[in-house]
Each structure stands twice: as C-alpha cells, then as structure tokens.
Design a protein around this motif. Structure first.
Motif, mmCIF file in Angstrom:
data_model
loop_
_atom_site.group_PDB
_atom_site.id
_atom_site.type_symbol
_atom_site.label_atom_id
_atom_site.label_comp_id
_atom_site.label_asym_id
_atom_site.label_seq_id
_atom_site.Cartn_x
_atom_site.Cartn_y
_atom_site.Cartn_z
ATOM 1 N N UNK A 1 54.842 42.908 -3.917
ATOM 2 C CA UNK A 1 55.881 42.642 -4.914
ATOM 3 C C UNK A 1 56.749 43.885 -5.113
ATOM 4 N N UNK A 2 56.111 45.037 -5.265
ATOM 5 C CA UNK A 2 56.860 46.282 -5.471
ATOM 6 C C UNK A 2 57.796 46.539 -4.300
ATOM 7 N N UNK A 3 57.329 46.287 -3.097
ATOM 8 C CA UNK A 3 58.148 46.468 -1.907
ATOM 9 C C UNK A 3 59.362 45.541 -1.941
ATOM 10 N N UNK A 4 59.152 44.277 -2.265
ATOM 11 C CA UNK A 4 60.269 43.329 -2.352
ATOM 12 C C UNK A 4 61.253 43.743 -3.443
ATOM 13 N N UNK A 5 60.726 44.174 -4.573
ATOM 14 C CA UNK A 5 61.576 44.587 -5.696
ATOM 15 C C UNK A 5 62.454 45.785 -5.303
ATOM 16 N N UNK A 6 61.846 46.766 -4.660
ATOM 17 C CA UNK A 6 62.601 47.958 -4.251
ATOM 18 C C UNK A 6 63.623 47.596 -3.180
ATOM 19 N N UNK A 7 63.240 46.770 -2.212
ATOM 20 C CA UNK A 7 64.176 46.377 -1.153
ATOM 21 C C UNK A 7 65.350 45.560 -1.682
ATOM 22 N N UNK A 8 65.123 44.775 -2.713
ATOM 23 C CA UNK A 8 66.218 44.015 -3.307
ATOM 24 C C UNK A 8 67.254 44.961 -3.907
ATOM 25 N N UNK A 9 66.777 46.053 -4.493
ATOM 26 C CA UNK A 9 67.678 47.025 -5.115
ATOM 27 C C UNK A 9 68.261 48.003 -4.096
ATOM 28 N N UNK A 10 67.495 48.290 -3.030
ATOM 29 C CA UNK A 10 67.912 49.301 -2.043
ATOM 30 C C UNK A 10 67.613 48.809 -0.627
ATOM 31 N N UNK A 11 68.376 47.841 -0.147
ATOM 32 C CA UNK A 11 68.105 47.331 1.208
ATOM 33 C C UNK A 11 68.271 48.431 2.252
ATOM 34 N N UNK A 12 67.484 48.314 3.321
ATOM 35 C CA UNK A 12 67.624 49.250 4.428
ATOM 36 C C UNK A 12 66.726 50.466 4.374
ATOM 37 N N UNK A 13 65.860 50.557 3.363
ATOM 38 C CA UNK A 13 64.978 51.721 3.279
ATOM 39 C C UNK A 13 63.974 51.722 4.427
ATOM 40 N N UNK A 14 63.542 52.910 4.795
ATOM 41 C CA UNK A 14 62.540 53.073 5.846
ATOM 42 C C UNK A 14 61.142 52.910 5.256
ATOM 43 N N UNK B 1 57.296 53.649 0.921
ATOM 44 C CA UNK B 1 55.984 54.137 0.498
ATOM 45 C C UNK B 1 56.119 55.033 -0.736
ATOM 46 N N UNK B 2 57.075 55.959 -0.697
ATOM 47 C CA UNK B 2 57.286 56.844 -1.849
ATOM 48 C C UNK B 2 57.695 56.051 -3.089
ATOM 49 N N UNK B 3 58.582 55.090 -2.917
ATOM 50 C CA UNK B 3 59.102 54.324 -4.054
ATOM 51 C C UNK B 3 58.055 53.409 -4.683
ATOM 52 N N UNK B 4 57.050 53.017 -3.905
ATOM 53 C CA UNK B 4 56.048 52.066 -4.407
ATOM 54 C C UNK B 4 54.664 52.691 -4.605
ATOM 55 N N UNK B 5 54.571 54.006 -4.446
ATOM 56 C CA UNK B 5 53.344 54.750 -4.729
ATOM 57 C C UNK B 5 52.180 54.374 -3.828
ATOM 58 N N UNK B 6 52.458 54.131 -2.549
ATOM 59 C CA UNK B 6 51.395 53.901 -1.575
ATOM 60 C C UNK B 6 51.592 54.864 -0.410
ATOM 61 N N UNK B 7 50.585 54.994 0.422
ATOM 62 C CA UNK B 7 50.694 55.851 1.592
ATOM 63 C C UNK B 7 51.550 55.160 2.656
ATOM 64 N N UNK B 8 52.024 55.935 3.619
ATOM 65 C CA UNK B 8 52.785 55.347 4.727
ATOM 66 C C UNK B 8 51.945 54.333 5.487
ATOM 67 N N UNK B 9 50.672 54.667 5.682
ATOM 68 C CA UNK B 9 49.783 53.762 6.404
ATOM 69 C C UNK B 9 49.639 52.438 5.652
ATOM 70 N N UNK B 10 49.463 52.516 4.341
ATOM 71 C CA UNK B 10 49.363 51.298 3.540
ATOM 72 C C UNK B 10 50.669 50.514 3.570
#
Length: 153
Positions: free
Chosen positions: A49-62, A67-76
């Motif tokens: 959900x956090x990933x979808x929420x962030x992408x809706x506000x900022x499409x195109x993120x890597x 990972x930084x925006x949603x407080x998870x590791x890159x692997x996660x």
C-alpha cells in the motif's frame, strides 16, 4: 565486584512502559495492526500500500527511492515491486537506456486498488486524529518532526 550505578531515565518514568520511545512504538504497532487488518480486505500489505501511495504521488521513482520513502530495505522493496508487478498493479521497464534504475508507474488497476484501499486507511488516520484535541494536532505534528530531526541530525 564493581558497583554499577543505576542510570536515570531522561524524564520521570515508573518503568520502561512510560518511556517516550516505548509509547511511540506502541502507537506504531497499533497503527500497523489496524492497517494490516484494513488492507487485507483489499489484497494488499502495508508495504505494498505504501508503495502504491508513494508512486501515485511521485510516479517514476526507482527501487532505492521507493525503499527510502516507504521505510523498507532495497531487498524488501524488490519483493514488494515484484508482487505488485505480478498483480498487474504497476509497470517497470525490463531495461533502461542509461543507469540501472527502472522507473516504476501505477497501472489503471493499481490506481483503482489504491483508491479503494485509501478509504480504509484514511478512516484509520481519521480515528487517530479524532483522539487528539483540535488545538493540539499541529503541535503534535511539529513535535514528531522535531523528534525525527533530533535523531537524524
């Protein structure tokens, strides 16, 4: 035998349950539990959900930015993105012309699922806000920001 003096807490506290950090963790755990329950009905996890929420506000993120925006590791985040891509909720190019970052965007189904889940999540936030007197909400938000700055400066 050495005598170890007891360290005093930074504020008056009966025990560990009265410490600020413990209370913050308890609030976080309550929020996470409520979100887990609400999002289950939408077939999403909190990180998804956090990933979808962030992408809706900022499409195109890597991956790294998400990972930084949603407080998870890159692997996660790799696992989260793979699951969302398999569910056809987002798209990522198979390759990119320059660099390694593959920009990510929501699909129409991803937007639909996010919109459906937002109502449940925003209702949880409304319940939290209702518990705080109107004249204290701004101060609470500022205090939380100050706590973050004090720990990251």
């Amino acid at each position: 035998m050495h005598d170890n003096p007891q360290v005093k807490p930074p504020h008056p506290a009966e025990d560990v349950l009265d410490h600020v950090g413990y209370r913050l963790k308890r609030a976080h755990a309550s929020l996470r539990s409520a979100m887990d329950h609400a999002l289950r009905e939408h077939g999403l996890t909190v990180p998804q959900y956090a990933c979808l929420e962030v992408l809706a506000a900022r499409p195109g993120l890597s991956n790294a930015e998400l990972a930084r925006a949603t407080f998870v590791t890159r692997q996660s985040m790799n696992v989260v993105l793979r699951g969302l891509q398999d569910a056809k909720l987002l798209t990522r190019p198979a390759t990119v012309e320059t660099g390694r970052a593959r920009p990510t965007s929501l699909t129409d189904e991803g937007r639909r699922r996010l919109n459906a889940a937002q109502g449940a999540v925003y209702a949880i936030e409304a319940r939290m806000i209702e518990a705080i007197p109107d004249d204290r909400l701004t101060a609470l938000l500022e205090d939380l920001d100050r706590i973050v700055r004090s720990l990251t400066d």
